[in-house]
Design an enzyme around this catalytic site. Structure first.
Site, PDB file in Angstrom:
ATOM      1  N   GLU A 168      13.557  95.669  28.554  1.00 23.29           N
ATOM      2  CA  GLU A 168      12.452  95.218  29.425  1.00 23.29           C
ATOM      3  C   GLU A 168      11.097  95.216  28.718  1.00 23.29           C
ATOM      4  OE1 GLU A 168      15.278  95.653  30.851  1.00 23.29           O
ATOM      5  OE2 GLU A 168      14.883  94.730  32.783  1.00 23.29           O
ATOM      6  N   TYR A 170       9.675  97.732  26.861  1.00 24.76           N
ATOM      7  CA  TYR A 170       8.971  99.014  26.723  1.00 24.76           C
ATOM      8  C   TYR A 170       8.961  99.462  25.249  1.00 24.76           C
ATOM      9  CZ  TYR A 170       8.968  99.175  31.812  1.00 24.76           C
ATOM     10  OH  TYR A 170       8.748  98.891  33.127  1.00 24.76           O
ATOM     11  N   ARG A 218      19.806 101.793  27.438  1.00 23.57           N
ATOM     12  CA  ARG A 218      19.651 100.455  28.026  1.00 23.57           C
ATOM     13  C   ARG A 218      19.122  99.527  26.946  1.00 23.57           C
ATOM     14  NH1 ARG A 218      17.443  98.075  33.733  1.00 23.57           N
ATOM     15  NH2 ARG A 218      18.603  96.153  33.492  1.00 23.57           N
ATOM     16  N   HIS A 256       9.205  92.319  30.492  1.00 22.62           N
ATOM     17  CA  HIS A 256       8.408  92.061  31.703  1.00 22.62           C
ATOM     18  C   HIS A 256       7.476  90.865  31.528  1.00 22.62           C
ATOM     19  CE1 HIS A 256       9.923  95.156  34.168  1.00 22.62           C
ATOM     20  NE2 HIS A 256       9.476  96.160  33.444  1.00 22.62           N
ATOM     21  N   GLN A 343      10.210  91.983  47.689  1.00 22.07           N
ATOM     22  CA  GLN A 343       8.976  92.149  48.459  1.00 22.07           C
ATOM     23  C   GLN A 343       8.612  93.599  48.761  1.00 22.07           C
ATOM     24  OE1 GLN A 343       9.752  88.247  50.910  1.00 22.07           O
ATOM     25  NE2 GLN A 343       8.053  89.330  51.807  1.00 22.07           N
TER      26      GLN A 343
HETATM   27  P1  NAP Z   1       0.327  81.571  54.913  1.00 26.77           P
HETATM   28  O1  NAP Z   1       0.819  82.293  53.718  1.00 26.77           O
HETATM   29  O2  NAP Z   1      -0.657  82.207  55.791  1.00 26.77           O
HETATM   30  O3  NAP Z   1      -0.238  80.173  54.389  1.00 26.77           O
HETATM   31  C1  NAP Z   1      -0.803  79.248  55.254  1.00 26.77           C
HETATM   32  C2  NAP Z   1      -1.466  78.138  54.440  1.00 26.77           C
HETATM   33  O4  NAP Z   1      -2.030  77.219  55.324  1.00 26.77           O
HETATM   34  C3  NAP Z   1      -2.547  78.623  53.532  1.00 26.77           C
HETATM   35  O5  NAP Z   1      -2.369  77.989  52.278  1.00 26.77           O
HETATM   36  C4  NAP Z   1      -3.842  78.182  54.209  1.00 26.77           C
HETATM   37  O6  NAP Z   1      -4.713  77.822  53.152  1.00 26.77           O
HETATM   38  C5  NAP Z   1      -3.419  76.994  55.026  1.00 26.77           C
HETATM   39  N1  NAP Z   1      -4.097  76.885  56.315  1.00 26.77           N
HETATM   40  C6  NAP Z   1      -4.311  77.871  57.218  1.00 26.77           C
HETATM   41  N2  NAP Z   1      -4.959  77.375  58.292  1.00 26.77           N
HETATM   42  C7  NAP Z   1      -5.141  76.064  58.082  1.00 26.77           C
HETATM   43  C8  NAP Z   1      -5.755  75.022  58.817  1.00 26.77           C
HETATM   44  N3  NAP Z   1      -6.294  75.243  60.003  1.00 26.77           N
HETATM   45  N4  NAP Z   1      -5.771  73.789  58.273  1.00 26.77           N
HETATM   46  C9  NAP Z   1      -5.227  73.556  57.068  1.00 26.77           C
HETATM   47  N5  NAP Z   1      -4.643  74.507  56.323  1.00 26.77           N
HETATM   48  C10 NAP Z   1      -4.595  75.752  56.817  1.00 26.77           C
HETATM   49  O7  NAP Z   1       1.530  81.167  55.844  1.00 26.77           O
HETATM   50  P2  NAP Z   1       2.954  80.571  55.529  1.00 26.77           P
HETATM   51  O8  NAP Z   1       3.008  79.802  54.275  1.00 26.77           O
HETATM   52  O9  NAP Z   1       3.321  79.891  56.780  1.00 26.77           O
HETATM   53  O10 NAP Z   1       3.853  81.844  55.331  1.00 26.77           O
HETATM   54  C11 NAP Z   1       4.062  82.744  56.411  1.00 26.77           C
HETATM   55  C12 NAP Z   1       4.460  84.105  55.909  1.00 26.77           C
HETATM   56  O11 NAP Z   1       5.723  84.074  55.317  1.00 26.77           O
HETATM   57  C13 NAP Z   1       3.498  84.668  54.893  1.00 26.77           C
HETATM   58  O12 NAP Z   1       3.263  86.013  55.191  1.00 26.77           O
HETATM   59  C14 NAP Z   1       4.235  84.531  53.628  1.00 26.77           C
HETATM   60  O13 NAP Z   1       3.909  85.583  52.747  1.00 26.77           O
HETATM   61  C15 NAP Z   1       5.681  84.632  54.047  1.00 26.77           C
HETATM   62  N6  NAP Z   1       6.525  83.847  53.110  1.00 26.77           N
HETATM   63  C16 NAP Z   1       6.550  84.196  51.820  1.00 26.77           C
HETATM   64  C17 NAP Z   1       7.293  83.450  50.938  1.00 26.77           C
HETATM   65  C18 NAP Z   1       7.325  83.830  49.474  1.00 26.77           C
HETATM   66  O14 NAP Z   1       6.699  84.803  49.081  1.00 26.77           O
HETATM   67  N7  NAP Z   1       8.001  83.111  48.635  1.00 26.77           N
HETATM   68  C19 NAP Z   1       7.990  82.349  51.359  1.00 26.77           C
HETATM   69  C20 NAP Z   1       7.919  81.988  52.696  1.00 26.77           C
HETATM   70  C21 NAP Z   1       7.169  82.748  53.570  1.00 26.77           C
HETATM   71  P3  NAP Z   1      -6.231  77.387  53.352  1.00 26.77           P
HETATM   72  O15 NAP Z   1      -6.707  78.143  54.544  1.00 26.77           O
HETATM   73  O16 NAP Z   1      -6.884  77.755  52.063  1.00 26.77           O
HETATM   74  O17 NAP Z   1      -6.191  75.921  53.538  1.00 26.77           O
HETATM   75 FE1  SF4 Z   2      14.134  94.769  47.079  1.00 24.90          FE
HETATM   76 FE2  SF4 Z   2      15.281  95.076  49.453  1.00 24.90          FE
HETATM   77 FE3  SF4 Z   2      14.386  92.678  48.729  1.00 24.90          FE
HETATM   78 FE4  SF4 Z   2      16.560  93.781  47.589  1.00 24.90          FE
HETATM   79  S1  SF4 Z   2      16.323  93.126  49.721  1.00 24.90           S
HETATM   80  S2  SF4 Z   2      14.909  92.767  46.530  1.00 24.90           S
HETATM   81  S3  SF4 Z   2      15.983  95.926  47.525  1.00 24.90           S
HETATM   82  S4  SF4 Z   2      13.162  94.496  49.053  1.00 24.90           S
END
Ligand code: NAP
Ligand code: SF4
Length: 680
Positions: A168, A170, A218, A256, A343
């Protein structure tokens, strides 16, 4: 006796001087608990549950042999007799449950995020702001002695052995690779010199601890960085380590700082087994397969095929401490599968928070979040079978409450049903499978296709009503937002509406990125993406060709994107800043590779037959697209909650996205559901 379900995985492993009860190893995972002496009771409880669950061999999170090797200031140590008492709590707990445990000795080298960092040479790492000092000859000798002292203390603390962390990226990797080892003395230059430090450490630790103590190493089989070692060098080092006294060879992939994903959910299951298999042919000691192995069927197949002698899984034991017992008794369908999201585990670790698990919020909180059987059975209604409602319903029923779960749609899973359609996120279906099985096992009364009203609930005599009705997508106020070109992410991901070749995505949060990846998937390629295709995309040589001289990196196969996509946000910050620390870069890289045009600081002017009119940097621009997809966040759906709190009648509770749509997050939803159910 041979286990009828997984005969290879559950076969004992005889090491000569000791026998492991099976081939399952819980690999090292830093929880944060090991860094503070007052958390060792919690750490012992955490490991006790995993040992009770049947794991054969556990490896602790990384413990530095000295202060220079700390990953973070005041990280965990075992460098004096005063540390023994804490560590003995851990070893005693594991031994009482019939398991064995190794202490991982991890010297972070230039990955340390603290001012005392050292390395082979003064080459700064891209992931720490601290430039390391090159160790002097004297410094190297004292580092070796620190490893020996740590291993001896581990023996006195009751550990069954140590794992010496050599992958990784290290410290030991930093000596092994020309990228970071620029020395011209006997510790640098040819591989025989670069490997001198890890080999000396193993040889001298072995001499200090005697023959009957496990030394696992490892070893980095694919560094996945420019200037990484060739396969021939990897084998040369492994053979020297075996000669020096290693008992078991564990395997690692990617530093990493590597820009190839190795553990996130989009990495195909057991992606690196062929590389472990190649090393196994070269050695006579047991070899451990690792990375993205998360269910017993894959693990069994690896062993049956002779690709490895043991299987390391770390995150799967955060997700389900009872993994082995369930596999051993033919209950694999009850395993709470690690979905590789990072996450609550690695993202927490990198944010200096205690590691836990998105699908199992008890992980790392065993003494604080307790699912005890109730003596006062309550009648509980849960409304909404998304992650929050599923968690609340199944934990409450498991505690002995009488639970009815109402869901308006045809099935359980809520937003996870959409997530699992995104290429590389297929694992999310495992969580729906797990909760479905838990509903059966705990006796939750599931009522699908039931959109209940408050009045209907009020007359059914419930003691508690848990509102987990989730969210509705936000419709931003943009001129022309009701144009037929406009779709919501739900139209695309859930209802599979046909989308044109040119697309603008409004909103660059997790869902905007997900929709981008969904639309960029080539329909000719099967899902989940086959391993060879994945390796081609990322430029990984899984055959570990002996002349592969760049840490296993080869030129990626670039294909023309299947769509032209614009990903937009109003904020001026970098797109994807809200994504997970350990996975966000993978999503960004995928979109960049597919030439997605990412724009921040956008204002949306109007939508019409021509497309989306925007202004960026004060200049108007027309995006001539076939579709505009709204991924602009969510608003809460909490109509079932009474406007006023009442002192009579059922207690109402609000959880998940319905409680806080702006932070819609499965990790919080599942934890809130479980915490509420545990205290009903
Ligand atoms: P989000 O992360 O809150 O993103 C919403 C997006 O919409 C932002 O880019 C925001 O950017 C834009 N937005 C907000 N209000 C707006 C408006 N009135 N008009 C235009 N644009 C607007 O929400 P999400 O993408 O729906 O995700 C929901 C949750 O699921 C989050 O907590 C996210 O972390 C989680 N999630 C995570 C992943 C991942 O990590 N891969 C995947 C899916 C979901 P601006 O305000 O800058 O325009
Ligand atoms: Fe980590 Fe749990 Fe997501 Fe697996 S399911 S990657 S242990 S948070």
């Amino acid at each position: 006796m041979t286990n009828p379900h997984y005969p290879h995985l559950l076969a004992p492993l005889d090491l000569g001087f000791t026998t492991l009860r099976n081939r399952v190893m819980m690999g090292s995972m830093h929880t944060g608990l090991e860094d503070r002496f007052y958390n060792y009771a919690k750490l012992a409880a955490y490991f006790r549950e995993r040992a009770r669950g049947g794991v054969g061999l556990i490896v602790t999170g990384g413990i530095s042999p000295d202060r220079r090797g700390w990953l973070l200031p005041f990280g965990g140590t075992l460098n004096s007799v005063f540390d023994l008492w804490n560590h003995r709590r851990v070893t005693a707990a594991v031994h009482q449950e019939g398991g064995k445990i190794l202490l991982q000795i991890l010297h972070a080298g230039r990955y340390g995020y603290q001012p005392l960092v050292v390395s082979a040479s003064a080459v700064k790492s891209p992931i720490s702001k601290f430039r390391p000092r090159a160790l002097s000859e004297k410094g190297i000798e004292s580092t070796i002695r620190d490893y020996i002292r740590c291993a001896r203390l581990a023996q006195r603390a009751g550990y069954d052995g140590v794992e010496i962390m050599g992958s990784e990226g290290y410290l030991l990797n930093q000596f092994l690779c020309a990228r970071t080892n620029l020395r011209t003395d006997k510790w640098g230059g040819a591989i025989e010199n670069r490997m001198r430090l890890p080999v000396d450490i193993v040889r001298r630790v072995r001499a200090a601890v005697g023959a009957n103590f496990i030394i696992m190493y490892r070893h980095s089989l694919l560094d996945l960085i420019d200037g990484g070692n060739s396969w021939d060098d990897v084998v040369t080092v492994a053979k020297a380590l075996e000669q020096a006294g290693v008992t078991i060879m564990n395997t690692g992939y990617g530093w990493h700082e590597a820009r190839v994903p190795t553990i996130v959910t989009s990495v195909p299951r057991a992606a690196f087994r062929s590389v472990a298999a190649r090393l196994r042919q070269e050695l006579s000691i047991p070899v451990v397969a690792s990375n993205r192995i998360n269910m017993p069927a894959e693990a069994e197949d690896i062993l049956r095929n002779g690709d490895a002698d043991m299987i390391s899984m770390a995150r799967p034991f955060l997700a389900d401490p009872d993994f082995v017992n369930k596999a051993a008794t033919g209950r694999s369908d009850q395993i709470n599968t690690c979905i590789g999201c990072n996450q609550a585990c690695l993202d927490h670790t990198f944010a200096n928070q205690r590691a836990s698990c998105l699908v199992n919020p008890r992980a790392g909180h065993e003494t604080e979040l307790v699912y005890a059987k109730t003596s006062k059975k309550r009648r509980v209604a849960v409304v909404g079978a998304g992650p929050a409602g599923l968690s609340a319903a199944t934990v409450a029923a498991g505690c002995g409450h009488d639970v009815t779960l109402f869901e308006a749609s045809v099935g359980i899973g809520g937003q996870f049903n959409m997530a699992m359609r995104v290429p590389g996120k297929e694992e999310f279906s495992e969580t729906i499978r797990y909760f479905g099985r838990q509903i059966e096992l705990t006796g939750v009364k599931l009522q699908l296709n039931q959109r209940v009203t408050r009045d209907q609930l009020m007359v059914q005599g419930f003691d508690d009503i848990i509102v987990a009705t989730g969210i509705k997508p936000r419709a931003p106020r943009i001129n022309g937002v009701d144009h037929p070109k406009v779709l919501s992410y739900i139209d695309v991901l859930r209802d599979q509406v046909k989308v044109g070749q040119r697309v603008a995505i409004i909103g660059a949060g997790g869902i905007g990125f997900d929709v981008g990846e969904y639309l960029l998937h080539d329909p000719e390629v099967a899902l989940p993406v086959p391993l060879a295709h994945w390796a081609g995309e990322w430029g990984v040589d899984l055959n570990a060709a002996s002349d592969s001289g760049n840490g296993g990196l080869v030129a990626p196969k670039l294909e023309a994107p299947v769509r032209q996509i614009y990903l937009l946000q109003r904020k001026t910050s970098k797109l994807g800043a809200s994504l997970g620390k350990t996975s966000g870069w993978v999503h960004r890289a995928t979109l960049q590779r597919n030439r997605v045009e990412m724009m921040s600081g956008v204002s949306y002017d109007k939508i019409d037959d021509q497309g989306l009119h925007i202004t960026v940097d004060g200049k108007p621009r027309l995006l001539e697209v076939d579709h505009i997809i709204l991924c602009a966040g969510q608003d809460a759906l909490a109509e079932l909650m009474p406007a006023k709190k009442s002192t009579s009648g059922p207690r109402f509770h609000l959880i998940g996205g319905a409680a806080l749509a702006t932070e819609l997050d499965a990790k919080r939803a599942i934890r809130e559901g479980a915490e509420l159910a545990a205290r009903l």
